[in-house]
Design an enzyme around this catalytic site. Structure first.
Site, PDB file in Angstrom:
ATOM      1  N   LYS A   1       0.844  -1.208   0.000  1.00 57.25           N
ATOM      2  CA  LYS A   1       0.000   0.000   0.000  1.00 57.25           C
ATOM      3  C   LYS A   1       0.877   1.255   0.000  1.00 57.25           C
ATOM      4  O   LYS A   1       0.611   2.210  -0.743  1.00 57.25           O
ATOM      5  CB  LYS A   1      -0.951  -0.009   1.204  1.00 57.25           C
TER       6      LYS A   1
ATOM      7  N   GLU B   1      -3.968  10.318  -5.892  1.00 56.49           N
ATOM      8  CA  GLU B   1      -4.879   9.488  -6.683  1.00 56.49           C
ATOM      9  C   GLU B   1      -5.135  10.038  -8.080  1.00 56.49           C
ATOM     10  O   GLU B   1      -6.259  10.242  -8.498  1.00 56.49           O
ATOM     11  CB  GLU B   1      -6.203   9.320  -5.914  1.00 56.49           C
TER      12      GLU B   1
ATOM     13  N   HIS C   1     -13.459  -3.059  -5.902  1.00 54.65           N
ATOM     14  CA  HIS C   1     -14.265  -2.087  -5.167  1.00 54.65           C
ATOM     15  C   HIS C   1     -15.382  -1.455  -5.993  1.00 54.65           C
ATOM     16  O   HIS C   1     -16.332  -0.918  -5.423  1.00 54.65           O
ATOM     17  CB  HIS C   1     -13.373  -0.994  -4.574  1.00 54.65           C
TER      18      HIS C   1
ATOM     19  N   HIS D   1     -18.462  -1.814  -3.955  1.00 58.39           N
ATOM     20  CA  HIS D   1     -19.224  -0.689  -3.391  1.00 58.39           C
ATOM     21  C   HIS D   1     -20.695  -0.770  -3.793  1.00 58.39           C
ATOM     22  O   HIS D   1     -21.576  -0.438  -2.999  1.00 58.39           O
ATOM     23  CB  HIS D   1     -18.648   0.647  -3.865  1.00 58.39           C
TER      24      HIS D   1
HETATM   25  N1  NAD Z   1      -8.483   6.297   4.872  1.00 56.94           N
HETATM   26  C1  NAD Z   1      -8.398   5.279   4.042  1.00 56.94           C
HETATM   27  O1  NAD Z   1      -7.558   5.238   3.149  1.00 56.94           O
HETATM   28  C2  NAD Z   1      -9.346   4.139   4.223  1.00 56.94           C
HETATM   29  C3  NAD Z   1      -9.128   2.938   3.535  1.00 56.94           C
HETATM   30  C4  NAD Z   1      -9.994   1.882   3.768  1.00 56.94           C
HETATM   31  C5  NAD Z   1     -11.049   2.029   4.652  1.00 56.94           C
HETATM   32  N2  NAD Z   1     -11.243   3.207   5.295  1.00 56.94           N
HETATM   33  C6  NAD Z   1     -12.350   3.384   6.246  1.00 56.94           C
HETATM   34  O2  NAD Z   1     -12.159   2.488   7.323  1.00 56.94           O
HETATM   35  C7  NAD Z   1     -13.435   2.211   7.900  1.00 56.94           C
HETATM   36  C8  NAD Z   1     -13.525   0.733   8.207  1.00 56.94           C
HETATM   37  O3  NAD Z   1     -12.515   0.402   9.120  1.00 56.94           O
HETATM   38  P1  NAD Z   1     -12.573  -0.923  10.004  1.00 56.94           P
HETATM   39  O4  NAD Z   1     -12.920  -2.063   9.141  1.00 56.94           O
HETATM   40  O5  NAD Z   1     -11.332  -0.969  10.784  1.00 56.94           O
HETATM   41  O6  NAD Z   1     -13.875  -0.695  10.915  1.00 56.94           O
HETATM   42  P2  NAD Z   1     -14.113  -0.092  12.376  1.00 56.94           P
HETATM   43  O7  NAD Z   1     -13.185   0.994  12.681  1.00 56.94           O
HETATM   44  O8  NAD Z   1     -15.575   0.180  12.459  1.00 56.94           O
HETATM   45  O9  NAD Z   1     -13.772  -1.338  13.327  1.00 56.94           O
HETATM   46  C9  NAD Z   1     -14.593  -2.477  13.280  1.00 56.94           C
HETATM   47  C10 NAD Z   1     -15.093  -2.844  14.688  1.00 56.94           C
HETATM   48  O10 NAD Z   1     -14.027  -3.476  15.389  1.00 56.94           O
HETATM   49  C11 NAD Z   1     -13.842  -2.862  16.660  1.00 56.94           C
HETATM   50  N3  NAD Z   1     -12.423  -3.015  16.956  1.00 56.94           N
HETATM   51  C12 NAD Z   1     -11.382  -2.365  16.373  1.00 56.94           C
HETATM   52  N4  NAD Z   1     -10.220  -2.871  16.796  1.00 56.94           N
HETATM   53  C13 NAD Z   1     -10.516  -3.853  17.662  1.00 56.94           C
HETATM   54  C14 NAD Z   1      -9.731  -4.750  18.429  1.00 56.94           C
HETATM   55  N5  NAD Z   1      -8.395  -4.791  18.329  1.00 56.94           N
HETATM   56  N6  NAD Z   1     -10.376  -5.613  19.253  1.00 56.94           N
HETATM   57  C15 NAD Z   1     -11.735  -5.614  19.322  1.00 56.94           C
HETATM   58  N7  NAD Z   1     -12.535  -4.805  18.610  1.00 56.94           N
HETATM   59  C16 NAD Z   1     -11.922  -3.941  17.790  1.00 56.94           C
HETATM   60  C17 NAD Z   1     -14.344  -1.456  16.480  1.00 56.94           C
HETATM   61  O11 NAD Z   1     -14.751  -0.884  17.700  1.00 56.94           O
HETATM   62  C18 NAD Z   1     -15.519  -1.655  15.534  1.00 56.94           C
HETATM   63  O12 NAD Z   1     -16.662  -2.029  16.258  1.00 56.94           O
HETATM   64  C19 NAD Z   1     -14.478   2.714   6.934  1.00 56.94           C
HETATM   65  O13 NAD Z   1     -15.068   3.882   7.458  1.00 56.94           O
HETATM   66  C20 NAD Z   1     -13.695   3.039   5.678  1.00 56.94           C
HETATM   67  O14 NAD Z   1     -14.248   4.105   4.948  1.00 56.94           O
HETATM   68  C21 NAD Z   1     -10.406   4.257   5.100  1.00 56.94           C
HETATM   69 ZN    ZN Z   2     -11.557  -1.608   0.761  1.00 62.50          ZN
END
Ligand code: NAD
Ligand code: ZN
Length: 369
Positions: free
Chosen positions: A231, A241, A252, A256
């Site tokens: 990445k 981008e 995606h 999506h």
């Molecule tokens: N900025 C970027 O380049 C980028 C890229 C991909 C995704 N995203 C964003 O990321 C988000 C998704 O992230 P995600 O999948 O991490 O979801 P999330 O942050 O909602 O985490 C998922 C769940 O796991 C829990 N959790 C996190 N770490 C934990 C741990 N170690 N132990 C127990 N529970 C834990 C959280 O509280 C949550 O309920 C989306 O909003 C997406 O748009 C951003």
């Molecule tokens: Zn993704």
């Protein structure tokens, strides 16, 4: 240096930083941030779930390193990734007395990372930012690349800013507490990275995926480092981008659309899994890739306990949802399609019938796990 430490140096024009991967790192965050910042203060932004499990280890290590600490805890979940939540973060940071040099630390998954990053980009017109991702998806994807932001009622991630962190600190042992479906969701992005860039990585993952699923932390450390490196390389080559960063959207465009039409009943990773299988189907129909490669993608996706079929959504609704994807350029839907495992190309000339057949192929295969 500890032999279990893996460091990936990232050189994005205008900002260079290290991504450090080490089991047990959460208890050493204070010392690591101290090396980067002379500040007397540090702020942690976390969610209620992660904060309750891992917050105290990070907070006490910061205090031990001489930081006065504020903690802003937001409710977990994508539905809270909003400007309203950002406003509560500003309230905590500003009433506490955040300064221009105060580092803001994101402790949590991608939701926390995106919101903490946006807060850090905007409060006092920008303060230093450290990512401490705790989901596999945030470790291998969301924490790297500098995209931050929140959702709007009109759509996801529509408000935001680019703000690069000064460091990304990853403790793979934090994955032990992650719900299994969240682990699998991150694995979809790992499979994606190898399909777009690394055939050897794909073959490794085929052999070792069981170690990821059984939470073998040594293996997860190497897997995370491998994926972060991919990445980081793609982002460094195209930070805003304009070109090849689009390859990260493999799976995606279909994904999506499935995510939206299913009203988010699938995880993001499940949608990406289905999207990658559909993209392979389209690439095969266009004569771009061979069937054995497509079969390997589907087999590895299934081995990661992600769906490759069983879609029950109306096909035409999924197809039309793609037109509204924000990656649409000049009215054309752009698809990232594989030519072999390890290489993809962007096409904006995929006939509608091929797209429809690809979505349709997802209804006829094995059901979701
Ligand atoms: N900025 C970027 O380049 C980028 C890229 C991909 C995704 N995203 C964003 O990321 C988000 C998704 O992230 P995600 O999948 O991490 O979801 P999330 O942050 O909602 O985490 C998922 C769940 O796991 C829990 N959790 C996190 N770490 C934990 C741990 N170690 N132990 C127990 N529970 C834990 C959280 O509280 C949550 O309920 C989306 O909003 C997406 O748009 C951003
Ligand atoms: Zn993704």
């Amino acid at each position: 240096m500890d032999p279990k430490t893996r460091t990936i140096h990232t050189a994005i024009p205008g900002s260079e930083y290290d991504i450090t991967v080490r089991p047990g790192l959460l208890a050493e965050v204070g010392d690591m941030v101290r090396k980067l910042s002379p500040s007397k203060k540090a702020a942690i932004i976390t969610d209620d779930v992660v904060g309750a499990i891992h917050g105290s280890a990070v907070e006490s290590s910061l205090r031990a390193a001489g930081f006065a600490v504020a903690v802003a805890t937001v409710p977990s979940g994508e539905k809270n990734k909003t400007l309203a939540t950002i406003s509560t973060i500003y309230d905590t940071l500003l009433t506490w007395g955040i300064e221009r040099t105060t580092p803001v630390l994101a402790l949590g998954g991608g939701v926390v990372g995106d919101m903490a990053g946006f807060s850090a980009a905007t409060v006092l017109r920008g303060v230093p930012f450290v990512q401490i991702p705790t989901t596999l998806l945030a470790m291998v994807d969301a924490s790297v690349g500098g995209k931050t932001g929140v959702d709007h009622a009109v759509g996801k991630n529509l408000i935001g800013a680019f703000h690069q962190p000064i460091a990304v600190l990853i403790d793979p042992a934090a994955l032990k507490t992650l719900p299994p479906r969240e682990l699998r969701s991150g694995l979809a992005e790992c499979i994606k990275h190898d399909i777009i860039r690394d055939a050897d990585g794909f073959a490794d993952l085929e052999r070792e995926i069981h170690r990821a699923l059984s939470l073998d932390i040594d293996y997860l450390a190497s897997l995370v480092a491998h994926n972060v490196a991919i990445k980081a390389r793609v982002v460094a080559a195209d930070p805003f981008e304009k070109g090849e960063r689009a390859h990260l959207n493999f799976g995606h465009t279909f994904g999506h659309a499935i995510e939206t039409v299913s009203n988010y009943s699938y995880t993001h990773g499940q949608c990406v899994a289905l999207g990658m299988v559909a993209a392979c189907h389209a690439a095969k129909a266009l004569g771009m890739i061979d069937q054995p490669s497509c079969d390997r993608v589907a087999a590895l996706t299934r081995a990661a306990e992600l769906p490759t079929g069983g879609l029950t959504l109306p096909i035409d609704t999924v197809v039309s949802a793609m037109i509204y994807d924000k990656k649409v350029k000049a009215g054309k839907v752009r698809f990232v399609l594989p030519t072999t495992i390890g290489h993809v190309t962007v096409r904006d000339d995929v006939p509608a019938g091929v797209v429809r057949d690809a979505v349709s192929s997802l209804t006829s295969q094995t059901p979701a796990p």
